[in-house]
Design an enzyme around this catalytic site. Sequence first.
Site, PDB file in Angstrom:
ATOM      1  N   LYS A  75     -97.114  42.117 -61.167  1.00  9.21           N
ATOM      2  CA  LYS A  75     -96.079  42.697 -62.047  1.00  9.21           C
ATOM      3  C   LYS A  75     -96.616  43.009 -63.438  1.00  9.21           C
ATOM      4  CE  LYS A  75     -92.780  39.520 -59.856  1.00  9.21           C
ATOM      5  NZ  LYS A  75     -93.511  38.240 -59.786  1.00  9.21           N
ATOM      6  N   HIS A 106     -91.930  43.893 -64.452  1.00  7.20           N
ATOM      7  CA  HIS A 106     -91.447  42.501 -64.359  1.00  7.20           C
ATOM      8  C   HIS A 106     -90.006  42.359 -64.839  1.00  7.20           C
ATOM      9  CE1 HIS A 106     -93.031  38.122 -64.251  1.00  7.20           C
ATOM     10  NE2 HIS A 106     -91.723  38.116 -64.077  1.00  7.20           N
ATOM     11  N   ASP A 133     -96.555  37.012 -53.884  1.00 10.22           N
ATOM     12  CA  ASP A 133     -95.959  37.590 -55.088  1.00 10.22           C
ATOM     13  C   ASP A 133     -96.631  36.988 -56.319  1.00 10.22           C
ATOM     14  OD1 ASP A 133     -93.541  39.059 -56.368  1.00 10.22           O
ATOM     15  OD2 ASP A 133     -93.534  37.068 -57.299  1.00 10.22           O
ATOM     16  N   TYR A 176     -97.792  35.052 -64.985  1.00  8.35           N
ATOM     17  CA  TYR A 176     -97.976  33.692 -64.480  1.00  8.35           C
ATOM     18  C   TYR A 176     -99.322  33.099 -64.908  1.00  8.35           C
ATOM     19  CZ  TYR A 176     -94.068  35.117 -61.490  1.00  8.35           C
ATOM     20  OH  TYR A 176     -92.867  35.597 -61.019  1.00  8.35           O
TER      21      TYR A 176
END
Length: 298
Positions: A66, A99, A32, A37
């Site tokens: 995402k 997200h 994931d 990030y």
Amino acid sequence: MPALGFGTLIPDAAETITATRDALEAGFRHFDCAERYGNEREVGRALREGLATVGIAREDIFVTTKLWNSNHRTERVEPAFEASLDRLGLKYLDLYLIHTPFAFQPGDNQDPHDKDGNVLYDRDVTLLDTWKAMEALVDHGKCRAIGLSDITLETVKPIYESARIKPAVVQVESHPYLPETELLEFCKEKGIVFLAFAPLGHGMKPGLLEDPVISAIAARAGKTPAQVLLAWAMQRGTAVLTTPKSAARAKENFDISPLSEDALDEINRIQTRQRLNPVVNTGVPGFIPQAKSTAQGK
Ligand SMILES: NC(=O)c1ccc[n+]([C@@H]2O[C@H](COP(=O)([O-])OP(=O)(O)OC[C@H]3O[C@@H](n4cnc5c(N)ncnc54)[C@H](OP(=O)(O)O)[C@@H]3O)[C@@H](O)[C@H]2O)c1
């Protein structure tokens, strides 16, 4: 989609690479990721190297990333998707998620704020507009499934009703202190995978890993508290994301076996209620320790 997934929310670039490779070598096949990030390049590199070491192919793993809040405008969705694909070094994604349901002011600033520090939301795009742009990605064949994250039952229902391509996955915080039972029931009824993040309470202490009920079950069953929490999540019919950061923890978190019905019942009777990540309310992510509360509507 493998029910047990490895999450790449790891701030440090070098640690992202070692933890992702350790997870692959321990047996994880579901990864994931997220534009947010800031480490898709490192994850992509670790996956390429890890696939070669383990001797498996791209098709043997399941990769998700995402769409961030500042890319909700329909014309920004495909470029954001392509940029993620490029950073990951992949030709297709297994799953692409919105997200959060909150659109921020469009642009390259992931955290747009006014001078007083208030988040600048974008009122000129709806979640359904963004969803339609996500559907087009599936039509174009570079993304096999689409879904939602950090969403409530009230927000997911109208998207589900209007969608031409139904959400395949809903990713939300969930653990014994936040079972999200109504959302789970809705997902089961509609054939949507409920994917739980922070199943170990994000490793926060004090927290779930030290909960006396969890510790007692772990001691009785000869398992670790992390293994008990992951087994509970999977036995109640959710998929799960965990983020072990060492080879030993990757092996521990991948080595999951079923709990007894009595143990499941004991966990289901835990009264503590605690949300650790308020992202579902604002679109602004981050884990914040919350004061414990017990059930009875608090
Ligand atoms: N959609 C969203 O908004 C959202 C939000 C959050 C997370 N996620 C996704 O969900 C993934 C998982 O979330 P999470 O990081 O909160 O998962 P988690 O597995 O509940 O918590 C991870 C933390 O638990 C500790 N830990 C891991 N294995 C352990 C073990 N066997 N024993 C003791 N402690 C252990 C680690 O702490 P140490 O640092 O001490 O190793 C690690 O930092 C993320 O990586 C991300 O992919 C999504």
